[in-house]
Design an enzyme around this catalytic site. Structure first.
Site, PDB file in Angstrom:
ATOM      1  CB  SER A 130      -0.919   0.014   1.220  1.00 46.82           C
ATOM      2  OG  SER A 130      -1.714   1.185   1.223  1.00 46.82           O
ATOM      3  CE  LYS A 185      -2.892  -2.629  -0.213  1.00 47.25           C
ATOM      4  NZ  LYS A 185      -3.857  -2.577  -1.302  1.00 47.25           N
ATOM      5  CG  HIS A 188      -4.724  -0.648   4.118  1.00 46.93           C
ATOM      6  ND1 HIS A 188      -4.980  -0.220   2.818  1.00 46.93           N
ATOM      7  CD2 HIS A 188      -3.895   0.294   4.661  1.00 46.93           C
ATOM      8  CE1 HIS A 188      -4.345   0.910   2.603  1.00 46.93           C
ATOM      9  NE2 HIS A 188      -3.682   1.240   3.691  1.00 46.93           N
ATOM     10  CG  ASN A 189      -7.145  -1.682  -0.122  1.00 50.02           C
ATOM     11  OD1 ASN A 189      -6.133  -1.377   0.491  1.00 50.02           O
ATOM     12  ND2 ASN A 189      -7.112  -1.981  -1.396  1.00 50.02           N
ATOM     13  CD  GLU A 192      -7.445   3.396   0.191  1.00 53.02           C
ATOM     14  OE1 GLU A 192      -7.807   3.638  -0.986  1.00 53.02           O
ATOM     15  OE2 GLU A 192      -6.474   2.674   0.468  1.00 53.02           O
TER      16      GLU A 192
END
Length: 484
Positions: A130, A185, A188-189, A192
């Site tokens: 990222s 991940k 995380h996204n 986000e």
């Protein structure tokens, strides 16, 4: 450059190209591969000139150029292309060689691929990367998972190119087996998505209710970046709002209000349904992008349903501070939900995730990097078994200090017809989470009434189920017990 390369990378799009340059700048020799020789030549004669980088369009040459155990990193489109390249690489490798997927693959695919590649005698890593173009070049956040025995071989390279934060901590560490890296991940996204949506809602309230100009809002976000909201996304929002088009007017006012996405937020929302975790804020953020794409329908609806003029009569500066507090409170909920999903999926997939360590990996390099993540690290250092971030003393106090402002911002938006789907979802989650007695007793009675789905009683032990013949016309037979 006659010696063998430390690592090979296939896929010279934005992320791949910049990762190669990052590796080379840290003293690693890299073999860069692309299917078109013209693309390789362009790279070697351009940005890669005079750097320890070898180029090829032939996979066999790529493999033969590498030190053993060979390390080949794929930075290609997720899905079938990854499986295709794996099949092309397998006949060229020797036992112990390592295939690395650094794209945005869905973690169930990584679980499957790890098992498959290991069955052939090789090792596999699926890693989240990222930070976008700048992060890839200067230092991304890297979240590797897969074959544990592969980690010592790639650790010097990954930690060498990863972002470093103020205390010299490295934003890269081993996450867990098989798909754990790509799962983290994905979360995380999803976070986000939530962060971005919350920021856009704050912007929308200031634009429509307070009637602030782009320049005025830019100053607000610049000031907010010196508070608890200090983060990459707040920083770039100030830059975006202050950016002028060629005619001198704010560019933001000319950008069409339809949002795109690549699917990782949707994966996060779907996974929350699979794991029965209330990921309401992130899911609303995904839906907000969907509804933004209905531009023509929204134009029609705006002509059918008239809106009353908005006139704000309060103190603008005081209300801006309340918006800041509402944004921060909702942000806490977003991370609380994301971490709850990680805890549930870790249990399902038998991963031993280091939740404080994950926050540390996200402190630099990645899109959601912020000072706030240091508080999450401290929360899990204080209590590694923390059930929910909202129960941590720091976050409990923060939420309590900001709840009144949070409620006022949302109520003001509602009364003026300004949508705040993510901010409102966050408040509803908080209120539900802190409520001792929800109305689900009536819900469960209804299910038992029409479907004999049974219920538990407050005057009986948990796990004992009952069925009532509500109409007098039913029998004693019940359906399966409900799942909590």
């Amino acid at each position: 450059m006659n010696q063998l390369s430390d690592i090979g990378l296939t896929g010279l799009a934005v992320m791949g190209e910049n990762l190669v340059l990052n590796m080379a700048s840290k003293g690693f020799q890299v073999t860069a591969h692309a299917r078109q020789q013209s693309r390789v030549d362009e790279f070697l004669n351009g940005r890669a000139k005079h750097l320890p980088i070898i180029g090829t369009s032939d996979l066999k040459t790529l493999v033969q150029s590498l030190k053993k155990p060979r390390k080949i990193m794929m930075m290609i489109k997720a899905g079938d292309p990854v499986d295709q390249v794996i099949e092309q690489l397998l006949p060229l490798l020797e036992p112990g060689d390592i295939i690395i997927d650094g794209g945005n693959s869905h973690f169930p695919d990584t679980i499957r691929r790890t098992k498959y590649v290991e069955s052939k005698g090789f090792l596999y890593i699926g890693t989240g990367v990222s930070g976008g173009e700048e992060g890839a070049l200067l230092g991304p956040s890297i979240m590797p998972g897969g074959s544990p025995s592969a980690w010592p071989h790639v650790k010097p390279i990954f930690q060498g190119i990863a972002a470093k934060v103020e205390d010299c901590s490295i934003c890269c560490d081993w996450v867990g087996e098989d798909g754990a890296g790509h799962f983290v991940k994905m979360v995380h996204n999803g976070i986000e998505y939530g962060d971005i949506q919350l920021i856009t809602e704050a912007y929308h309230v200031m634009r429509e209710i307070l009637k602030l100009s782009a320049d005025e809002m830019a100053e607000v976000f610049i000031a907010w970046n010196k508070t608890e909201l200090d983060s990459y996304l707040i920083e770039i929002t100030g830059d975006i709002l202050s950016f002028k088009d060629e005619d001198g007017h704010p560019l933001i006012d000319k950008i069409l209000d339809t949002a795109g996405q690549k699917g990782t937020g949707k994966w996060t929302a779907v996974q929350s349904l699979e794991d029965s975790v209330p990921l309401t804020l992130i899911t609303e953020a995904v839906y907000a992008r969907f509804i933004s794409s209905l531009k023509d329908e929204r134009i029609t609806a705006s002509q059918v349903f008239t809106s009353k003029p908005i006139k704000f009569e309060g103190n603008k500066q005081a209300f801006i501070e309340k918006i800041r507090k509402a944004l921060y409170a909702a942000k806490i909920v977003s991370y609380a939900q994301g971490y709850a999903l990680m805890r549930a999926s870790a249990k399902t997939n038998h991963w031993n995730l280091n939740y404080g360590g994950i926050a540390l990996m996200w402190r630099g390099g990645c899109i959601i990097r912020s000072a706030f993540l240091g508080k999450i690290k401290e929360a899990f250092d204080l209590n590694p078994d923390l059930l929910n971030l909202l129960l941590d003393p720091y976050f409990k106090q923060a939420i309590e200090n900001m709840t009144d402002a949070w409620r006022e911002v949302i109520s003001t938006a509602v009364l003026n017809g300004i949508p705040t789907p993510a901010m409102s979802a966050a408040l509803n989650y908080f209120d539900s989470y802190r409520t001792k007695n929800l109305p689900a007793n009536l819900l469960q009675a209804q299910r038992d009434y029409f479907g004999a789905h049974t219920y538990e009683r407050i005057d009986q032990p948990r796990g004992v189920f009952f069925h009532t013949n509500w109409t007098g016309r039913g029998g004693k037979t019940s359906s399966t017990t409900y799942n909590v």
